[in-house]
Design an enzyme around this catalytic site. Structure first.
Site, PDB file in Angstrom:
ATOM      1  N   HIS A  35       0.827  -1.218   0.000  1.00  0.00           N
ATOM      2  CA  HIS A  35       0.000   0.000   0.000  1.00  0.00           C
ATOM      3  C   HIS A  35       0.859   1.266   0.000  1.00  0.00           C
ATOM      4  CE1 HIS A  35      -3.998  -1.729   0.135  1.00  0.00           C
ATOM      5  NE2 HIS A  35      -3.552  -2.621   1.002  1.00  0.00           N
ATOM      6  N   GLY A 119      -3.660 -14.043  -5.145  1.00  0.00           N
ATOM      7  CA  GLY A 119      -2.869 -12.896  -4.683  1.00  0.00           C
ATOM      8  C   GLY A 119      -1.557 -12.727  -5.426  1.00  0.00           C
ATOM      9  N   SER A 121      -1.500 -11.566  -8.654  1.00  0.00           N
ATOM     10  CA  SER A 121      -1.792 -10.652  -9.755  1.00  0.00           C
ATOM     11  C   SER A 121      -1.827 -11.329 -11.118  1.00  0.00           C
ATOM     12  CB  SER A 121      -0.812  -9.471  -9.767  1.00  0.00           C
ATOM     13  OG  SER A 121      -1.420  -8.412 -10.471  1.00  0.00           O
ATOM     14  N   SER A 123      -4.070 -10.822 -13.112  1.00  0.00           N
ATOM     15  CA  SER A 123      -4.557  -9.815 -14.069  1.00  0.00           C
ATOM     16  C   SER A 123      -3.383  -9.062 -14.699  1.00  0.00           C
ATOM     17  CB  SER A 123      -5.536  -8.846 -13.407  1.00  0.00           C
ATOM     18  OG  SER A 123      -4.925  -8.177 -12.340  1.00  0.00           O
ATOM     19  N   ASP A 167       2.112  -3.933  -9.799  1.00  0.00           N
ATOM     20  CA  ASP A 167       1.884  -5.263 -10.381  1.00  0.00           C
ATOM     21  C   ASP A 167       2.358  -5.336 -11.833  1.00  0.00           C
ATOM     22  OD1 ASP A 167       0.676  -5.564  -7.952  1.00  0.00           O
ATOM     23  OD2 ASP A 167      -1.371  -5.511  -8.720  1.00  0.00           O
TER      24      ASP A 167
HETATM   25  C1  GLA Z   1      -3.015  -4.406  -5.036  1.00  0.00           C
HETATM   26  C2  GLA Z   1      -2.741  -3.362  -6.110  1.00  0.00           C
HETATM   27  C3  GLA Z   1      -1.302  -2.846  -6.060  1.00  0.00           C
HETATM   28  C4  GLA Z   1      -0.905  -2.444  -4.640  1.00  0.00           C
HETATM   29  C5  GLA Z   1      -1.289  -3.542  -3.643  1.00  0.00           C
HETATM   30  C6  GLA Z   1      -1.017  -3.124  -2.215  1.00  0.00           C
HETATM   31  O1  GLA Z   1      -2.302  -5.579  -5.310  1.00  0.00           O
HETATM   32  O2  GLA Z   1      -3.009  -3.901  -7.380  1.00  0.00           O
HETATM   33  O3  GLA Z   1      -1.134  -1.771  -6.953  1.00  0.00           O
HETATM   34  O4  GLA Z   1      -1.469  -1.221  -4.287  1.00  0.00           O
HETATM   35  O5  GLA Z   1      -2.649  -3.910  -3.756  1.00  0.00           O
HETATM   36  O6  GLA Z   1       0.336  -2.931  -2.016  1.00  0.00           O
END
Ligand code: GLA
Length: 376
Positions: A35, A119, A121, A123, A167
């Site tokens: 974050h 978790g 990513s 996407s 990501d």
């Molecule tokens: C998600 C978002 C990222 C980042 C994280 C938290 O994965 O896609 O951009 O903000 O949350 O670190």
């Protein structure tokens, strides 16, 4: 068979011709720096060795098939459908739907080893793979950063998820086998050796309010920035606040906003220290920083859940574990467990065998490589 070969075969079987370009990209696991990406802070992701591949070619309109999702069909230029194919369509939209060899439409076949909803990513992996495939097809030599930016625009502008840049940058640029220390303000990065073993434990919890909670934290961040800038105009991003000034500056903030900004400033510092700890092969310090990250996400950023806290506590009690924390946005999802070198397999086994925890999936993450790499 690797995902590229499978995407190629799926394309041929579906569209009856060979694709004009194929590319693949990995998922990511962020070691620390949660974050902070949308506040211009530092993050430290690794790429997964599992990849998503995308094969593309010409068509009238959009038709997208995937090993994992239902086939999708749409008119051209594409509009958001609320389907998985939006990640692909969003990339074409960001590259100019009428300006490439795809000006009439796009045939797409996707094959992936990146687990969905775990978790890591998936996407970003799909977006970056699509961006690289389309750039190859168009013969546009694009740099990793530009491709990551296109993927980022797909996610934020087309799909409508207000995420930061971590990501897509991680999926595009991470150097093979290393972590990527990325400054999300300047987008400068460097490779950091990993050394430790990485385990990812899926908590099995999917929080219904995750996206709205994420958007709410982003709004809070903007509110804090506006309030603080009226007192200290030199603060452009929240990570500009020197840790020594936190106490004084946050006095003017409501208690919940003071907690948010403290997390952001301290997490950014922790990420830099964690990168240095890995470089110095000081794994105990690295593990302590990972633990401190979770405690801050739980108490200050308030994006943990009782379930995540239980999994983190159990992981920390397991032999061979250096530290554990929630990973990604939070409000459910996965727990990152960092382990002493060579202990990841045993830790994963112990955690999966824990009946009380009942984790649906525990995997060892072997660092892979970004789609393009840092130099390109
Ligand atoms: C998600 C978002 C990222 C980042 C994280 C938290 O994965 O896609 O951009 O903000 O949350 O670190």
């Amino acid at each position: 068979m690797n995902p590229e070969t499978r995407a190629l075969t799926l394309y041929r079987d579906t569209f009856g011709a060979a694709p004009l370009a194929v590319a693949s990209a990995p998922g990511r696991v962020n070691l620390i720096g949660e974050h902070v990406d949308y506040h211009g802070g530092h993050v430290l992701p690794v790429a997964t060795s599992e990849r998503t591949a995308c094969a593309v070619g010409p068509l009238a309109g959009l038709r997208a098939v995937s090993e994992q999702g239902v086939p999708a069909q749409a008119t051209w230029p594409p509009e958001r459908l609320g389907l998985w194919s939006d990640y692909v369509a969003g990339v074409a939209a960001a590259m100019g739907p009428e300006t490439g060899p795809w000006s009439e439409g796009l045939a797409v076949a996707v094959a992936s080893d990146v687990p969905l909803g775990a978790g890591v990513s998936s996407s970003a992996a799909l977006e970056v793979a699509t961006a690289v495939a389309l750039a190859r097809w168009a013969g546009r030599p694009q740099q990793g950063r530009e491709l990551a930016e296109i993927a980022f625009l797909s996610e934020t502008e087309f799909v409508g998820m207000p995420c930061g840049r971590m990501d897509q940058m991680a999926s595009a640029l991470t150097p093979a086998g290393s972590a990527l220390l990325l400054d999300c303000r300047t987008l400068e990065s460097r490779a950091v050796p990993v050394g430790i073993d990485i385990v990812l434990a899926d908590s099995g919890e999917r929080h219904a309010l995750r996206e709205s909670a994420y958007a709410e934290r982003r709004r809070e961040g903007l509110e804090v920035l506006a309030l603080l800038r009226s007192h200290a105009s030199e603060i452009r991003e929240l990570v500009d606040i020197p840790p020594g000034r936190l106490d004084t500056l946050t006095r003017i903030l409501p208690a919940n906003l003071a907690r948010r900004v403290r997390h952001i400033v301290e997490e950014d510092q922790r990420t830099l220290l964690a990168a240095r700890a890995l470089e110095q092969v000081d794994f105990a310090t690295f593990g302590a920083l990972v633990n401190a990250s979770h405690d801050s996400l739980r108490d200050l950023y308030e994006c943990s859940t009782p379930r995540l806290d239980t999994v983190v506590a159990a992981a920390r009690r397991t032999r061979g574990v250096l530290g554990a924390r929630l990973v990604g946005a939070g409000w459910g999802g996965s727990v990152l467990v960092v382990c002493e070198p060579g202990k990841g397999g045993a830790v994963a086994e112990r955690l999966s065998a824990d009946r009380a925890l009942a984790l649906p999936a525990v995997r060892v993450v072997v660092p892979g490589a970004g789609a393009v790499g840092p130099g390109a």
